[in-house]
Design a protein around this motif. Structure first.
Motif, short mmCIF file in Angstrom:
data_model
loop_
_atom_site.label_atom_id
_atom_site.label_comp_id
_atom_site.label_asym_id
_atom_site.label_seq_id
_atom_site.Cartn_x
_atom_site.Cartn_y
_atom_site.Cartn_z
N ASP A 183 -37.55 -57.64 -0.80
CA ASP A 183 -38.13 -56.99 0.37
C ASP A 183 -37.88 -55.48 0.31
O ASP A 183 -36.74 -55.04 0.14
N ALA A 184 -38.94 -54.70 0.42
CA ALA A 184 -38.84 -53.25 0.26
C ALA A 184 -37.88 -52.62 1.26
O ALA A 184 -37.09 -51.74 0.90
N GLU A 185 -37.92 -53.04 2.50
CA GLU A 185 -37.02 -52.45 3.51
C GLU A 185 -35.56 -52.80 3.21
O GLU A 185 -34.68 -51.94 3.31
N ALA A 186 -35.30 -54.04 2.82
CA ALA A 186 -33.93 -54.43 2.44
C ALA A 186 -33.46 -53.63 1.23
O ALA A 186 -32.30 -53.19 1.18
N ARG A 226 -34.48 -50.59 0.37
CA ARG A 226 -34.22 -49.21 0.81
C ARG A 226 -32.88 -49.12 1.53
O ARG A 226 -32.12 -48.17 1.32
N THR A 227 -32.57 -50.11 2.35
CA THR A 227 -31.28 -50.13 3.05
C THR A 227 -30.13 -50.20 2.05
O THR A 227 -29.13 -49.49 2.19
N THR A 229 -29.68 -46.88 0.20
CA THR A 229 -28.97 -45.94 1.07
C THR A 229 -27.47 -46.24 1.06
O THR A 229 -26.64 -45.32 1.01
N GLN A 246 -40.40 -54.05 -6.48
CA GLN A 246 -39.30 -54.92 -6.06
C GLN A 246 -38.00 -54.58 -6.79
O GLN A 246 -37.12 -55.43 -6.94
#
Length: 173
Positions: free
Chosen positions: A107-110, A112-113, A116, A133
């Motif tokens: 998952d792209a948002e996961a 990115r998190t 970070t 991915q």
């Protein structure tokens, strides 16, 4: 709330198990971990790596051509360890083993998190961008480099903490 149970065979049964929050903080603060995977022929494979403990799980990355990736393709069960650097000894220090199943994060948002979190923990040495991915490294010029790394999350089935006067304490999930 996860409660640890001291194994009286390997520790002081009258001791108080370390609170899970203390063990989790230890996992979050560690700079270096070891991951043990299993080769397709059943032989173990252990290597040091960096990673982050976030949201109750350990996250790490690996290149698609690395031995641990080939091992994960055959068997996703892993053990991740970390310990007290410089204080390791029979009567001092702390060592923690996380047993679980490595699950790929796509998952792209996961991703990115997690990228970070890696940057917050390790700085410029481990700065990633997300492409598709996978993680890709950010070069000194700010551009993302070729080739990617697959990211995995290991939610613990069991965590075993050793040391600090309690001996061996097991946390089950």
């Amino acid at each position: 709330m996860t409660t640890g149970v001291i194994d009286p065979r390997y520790g002081d049964p009258s001791a108080t198990p370390p609170p899970w929050g203390v063990i989790e903080r230890f996992l979050m603060d560690a700079q270096l971990y070891w991951i043990i995977t299993v080769r397709a022929d059943g032989r173990p494979h252990a290597v040091p790596l960096v990673g982050v403990w976030q949201d109750g799980a350990f996250a790490f990355c690996t290149g698609p051509d690395e031995q641990k990736q080939r091992n994960l393709d055959a068997n996703p069960h892993v053990a991740v360890t970390t310990g007290s650097t410089g204080a390791n000894g029979w009567n001092r220090g702390k060592d923690v083993v996380v047993e679980g199943t490595a699950v790929r994060v796509t998952d792209a948002e996961a991703l990115r998190t997690l990228a970070t979190a890696w940057f917050a923990k390790y700085g410029d040495d481990w700065e990633f961008a997300v492409r598709g991915q996978e993680f890709v490294e950010i070069s000194d010029s700010g551009a993302s480099t070729e080739g990617g790394a697959r990211v995995y999350r290991v939610a613990p089935h069991k965590v075993i903490a050793f040391g600090d006067g309690h001996g061996q304490t097991t946390y089950r999930f």
